[in-house]
Design an enzyme around this catalytic site. Structure first.
Site, PDB file in Angstrom:
ATOM      1  N   ASN A  35       0.875  -1.176   0.000  1.00 27.30           N
ATOM      2  CA  ASN A  35       0.000   0.000   0.000  1.00 27.30           C
ATOM      3  C   ASN A  35       0.909   1.221   0.000  1.00 27.30           C
ATOM      4  OD1 ASN A  35      -1.780   2.051   0.471  1.00 27.30           O
ATOM      5  ND2 ASN A  35      -2.432   1.332   2.505  1.00 27.30           N
TER       6      ASN A  35
ATOM      7  N   LYS B 202       0.150   4.250  -0.163  1.00 30.32           N
ATOM      8  CA  LYS B 202      -0.463   5.428   0.472  1.00 30.32           C
ATOM      9  C   LYS B 202      -0.229   6.660  -0.412  1.00 30.32           C
ATOM     10  CE  LYS B 202      -0.121   3.045   4.834  1.00 30.32           C
ATOM     11  NZ  LYS B 202       0.033   3.064   6.278  1.00 30.32           N
TER      12      LYS B 202
ATOM     13  N   HIS C 184      -9.405   0.997   5.031  1.00 36.13           N
ATOM     14  CA  HIS C 184      -8.130   1.182   5.728  1.00 36.13           C
ATOM     15  C   HIS C 184      -8.347   2.095   6.933  1.00 36.13           C
ATOM     16  CE1 HIS C 184      -4.029   2.326   6.613  1.00 36.13           C
ATOM     17  NE2 HIS C 184      -3.648   1.248   5.942  1.00 36.13           N
TER      18      HIS C 184
ATOM     19  N   GLU D 282      -6.701   4.471   8.057  1.00 35.22           N
ATOM     20  CA  GLU D 282      -6.482   5.903   7.774  1.00 35.22           C
ATOM     21  C   GLU D 282      -7.720   6.524   7.119  1.00 35.22           C
ATOM     22  OE1 GLU D 282      -2.783   5.331   5.690  1.00 35.22           O
ATOM     23  OE2 GLU D 282      -1.857   4.712   7.575  1.00 35.22           O
TER      24      GLU D 282
ATOM     25  N   GLU E  83      -5.092  -5.197  10.406  1.00 40.35           N
ATOM     26  CA  GLU E  83      -4.075  -4.172  10.633  1.00 40.35           C
ATOM     27  C   GLU E  83      -4.331  -3.503  11.980  1.00 40.35           C
ATOM     28  OE1 GLU E  83      -2.187  -2.888   6.640  1.00 40.35           O
ATOM     29  OE2 GLU E  83      -3.817  -1.517   7.109  1.00 40.35           O
TER      30      GLU E  83
ATOM     31  N   GLY F  55       2.751   2.118  10.813  1.00 39.57           N
ATOM     32  CA  GLY F  55       3.694   3.222  10.684  1.00 39.57           C
ATOM     33  C   GLY F  55       4.355   3.632  11.988  1.00 39.57           C
TER      34      GLY F  55
ATOM     35  N   SER G  71       3.803  -2.237  10.261  1.00 39.59           N
ATOM     36  CA  SER G  71       5.257  -2.270  10.481  1.00 39.59           C
ATOM     37  C   SER G  71       5.881  -3.614  10.115  1.00 39.59           C
ATOM     38  CB  SER G  71       5.594  -1.874  11.919  1.00 39.59           C
ATOM     39  OG  SER G  71       5.142  -0.561  12.182  1.00 39.59           O
TER      40      SER G  71
HETATM   41  P1  13P Z   1       3.243   0.222   7.581  1.00 32.45           P
HETATM   42  O1  13P Z   1       3.746  -1.070   6.985  1.00 32.45           O
HETATM   43  O2  13P Z   1       3.964   1.431   7.076  1.00 32.45           O
HETATM   44  O3  13P Z   1       3.162   0.154   9.080  1.00 32.45           O
HETATM   45  O4  13P Z   1       1.728   0.396   7.061  1.00 32.45           O
HETATM   46  C1  13P Z   1       0.845  -0.668   7.143  1.00 32.45           C
HETATM   47  C2  13P Z   1      -0.381  -0.307   6.407  1.00 32.45           C
HETATM   48  O5  13P Z   1      -1.133   0.559   6.806  1.00 32.45           O
HETATM   49  C3  13P Z   1      -0.644  -0.992   5.143  1.00 32.45           C
HETATM   50  O6  13P Z   1      -1.922  -0.722   4.671  1.00 32.45           O
END
Ligand code: 13P
Length: 253
Positions: free
Chosen positions: A9, A11, A97, A99, A169, A175, A215
């Protein structure tokens, strides 16, 4: 056994040219390894999708969108429909997601409709669920995640549910550099699979890919993917460099 999937992803990262370069780099890295049993997916931003699909053409790299609007068309300024995504050649769509839930106010009703919209176009939803830190600390993670999948996925027919990819997740691990321990991931994945078993039966539950995200890196992926109910990963930061991403794609034992 569910199929193995590693999905990146991106982002809000990479311009169109940078995205094409990343797909090219990934194709080069993939040519050097044996990962034929792993479905590899990248999820660039909307404006990169067309070029990413072209760059990925004929390779083992599949392309996903990061979001979709639930309605088919109309006065929704700035939004993109599932049919539009299909028209540029993407095969997958990330939905729900954390976010999107946190920063853009997506709720369970929106997310359930997005799943329907994506399935109606014959695309594969990569559906995300997960608890926040306070919910984990107060031991409510199963109640939260169980509630999410019930409200957002369990309206589907068995036939449609069988097309869904689930990504667990934990929001506190995204992150942050904090990962769920392999045992924490396994416990939640087994719980999710038990919910699916109850709703749709063991056959479908065993075939449902359940990915871990948060992560995940080349250094910890093997231990997490080694767990029985972890079928792969949804990767943020470590999907932005081909050599890191390939380290995760090849982390299955
Ligand atoms: P990270 O791997 O940067 O922690 O992000 C995970 C994520 O949100 C994937 O959709």
């Amino acid at each position: 056994m569910a199929r193995k999937i590693v999905a990146g992803n991106w982002k809000m990262n990479k311009t169109v040219n940078e995205g094409v370069q990343l797909v090219e780099d990934l194709k080069n890295e993939l040519a050097k390894v044996d990962a034929s049993d792993v479905t590899v997916v990248v999820s660039p931003p909307y404006v990169n999708l067309s070029e990413a699909v072209k760059a990925a053409g004929g390779s083992a790299v599949n392309v996903s969108a990061q979001n979709v609007h639930q309605e088919a068309s109309g006065a929704y300024t700035g939004e993109i429909s599932a049919e539009m995504l299909k028209s540029v050649g993407v095969g997958y769509v990330i939905i729900g997601h954390s976010e999107r839930r946190e920063y853009f106010g997506e709720n369970s009703t929106d997310i359930a409709k997005k799943v329907d919209a994506v399935l109606a176009q014959g695309l594969t939803p990569i559906y995300c669920c997960g608890e926040v830190k306070e919910e984990r600390e107060s031991g409510q993670q199963n109640k939260i995640v169980g509630g999410q999948i019930e409200a957002e996925l369990f309206h589907l027919s068995a036939e449609d549910f069988a097309k869904v990819v689930i990504a667990y997740e934990p929001v506190w691990a995204i992150g942050t550099g904090l990962t769920a321990s392999p045992d924490q991931a396994q416990d939640m994945h087994a719980f999710i699979r038990s919910c699916v078993t109850e709703q749709y039966g063991e056959g479908i539950a065993n075939e449902t890919p359940i990915l871990y995200g948060g992560s995940c890196k080349p250094s910890n992926a093997a231990e997490i993917f080694g767990k029985k109910d972890v079928d792969g990963g949804l990767i943020g930061g470590a999907s932005l460099k081909a050599e890191d991403f390939i380290g995760i794609i090849t982390a299955f034992n």
